[in-house]
Design a protein around this motif. Sequence first.
Motif, PDB file in Angstrom:
ATOM      1  N   CYS A 216      73.156  24.931  17.453  1.00  0.00           N
ATOM      2  CA  CYS A 216      72.353  23.824  16.665  1.00  0.00           C
ATOM      3  C   CYS A 216      72.219  24.226  15.178  1.00  0.00           C
ATOM      4  O   CYS A 216      72.102  23.370  14.238  1.00  0.00           O
TER       5      CYS A 216
ATOM      6  N   ALA B 193      69.909  26.120  13.709  1.00  0.00           N
ATOM      7  CA  ALA B 193      68.542  26.311  13.371  1.00  0.00           C
ATOM      8  C   ALA B 193      68.490  27.910  13.035  1.00  0.00           C
ATOM      9  O   ALA B 193      67.765  28.117  12.062  1.00  0.00           O
ATOM     10  N   CYS B 194      68.966  28.907  13.824  1.00  0.00           N
ATOM     11  CA  CYS B 194      68.739  30.308  13.547  1.00  0.00           C
ATOM     12  C   CYS B 194      69.474  30.637  12.290  1.00  0.00           C
ATOM     13  O   CYS B 194      68.949  31.395  11.515  1.00  0.00           O
TER      14      CYS B 194
ATOM     15  N   GLU C 131      67.535  30.223   8.896  1.00  0.00           N
ATOM     16  CA  GLU C 131      66.378  30.983   8.751  1.00  0.00           C
ATOM     17  C   GLU C 131      66.519  32.497   8.697  1.00  0.00           C
ATOM     18  O   GLU C 131      65.690  33.169   8.208  1.00  0.00           O
TER      19      GLU C 131
ATOM     20  N   VAL D 254      62.803  30.328  15.969  1.00  0.00           N
ATOM     21  CA  VAL D 254      63.202  28.915  15.655  1.00  0.00           C
ATOM     22  C   VAL D 254      64.048  28.294  16.788  1.00  0.00           C
ATOM     23  O   VAL D 254      64.506  27.089  16.734  1.00  0.00           O
ATOM     24  N   CYS D 255      64.723  29.076  17.391  1.00  0.00           N
ATOM     25  CA  CYS D 255      65.803  28.560  18.473  1.00  0.00           C
ATOM     26  C   CYS D 255      64.996  27.819  19.752  1.00  0.00           C
ATOM     27  O   CYS D 255      64.109  28.342  20.312  1.00  0.00           O
TER      28      CYS D 255
END
Length: 55
Positions: free
Chosen positions: A12, A14-15, A18, A46-47
């Motif tokens: 996705c 997200a990681c 960050e 955040v995962c």
Amino acid sequence: MAYKIHDDCIACGACQAECPVDAISAGDIYVIDPEKCIECGACANVCPVDAPKPE
């Protein structure tokens, strides 16, 4: 102990956004460079599928 992204990864992204040291690269599943990882845990926080885990 660096983090490692396990097979649960859904890519996705997200990681990657960050990571403060740009240690994560994209692929079928994302990969963390253990030489760059500072073990901060930002990726794990955040995962959505809890894929990054300490080695």
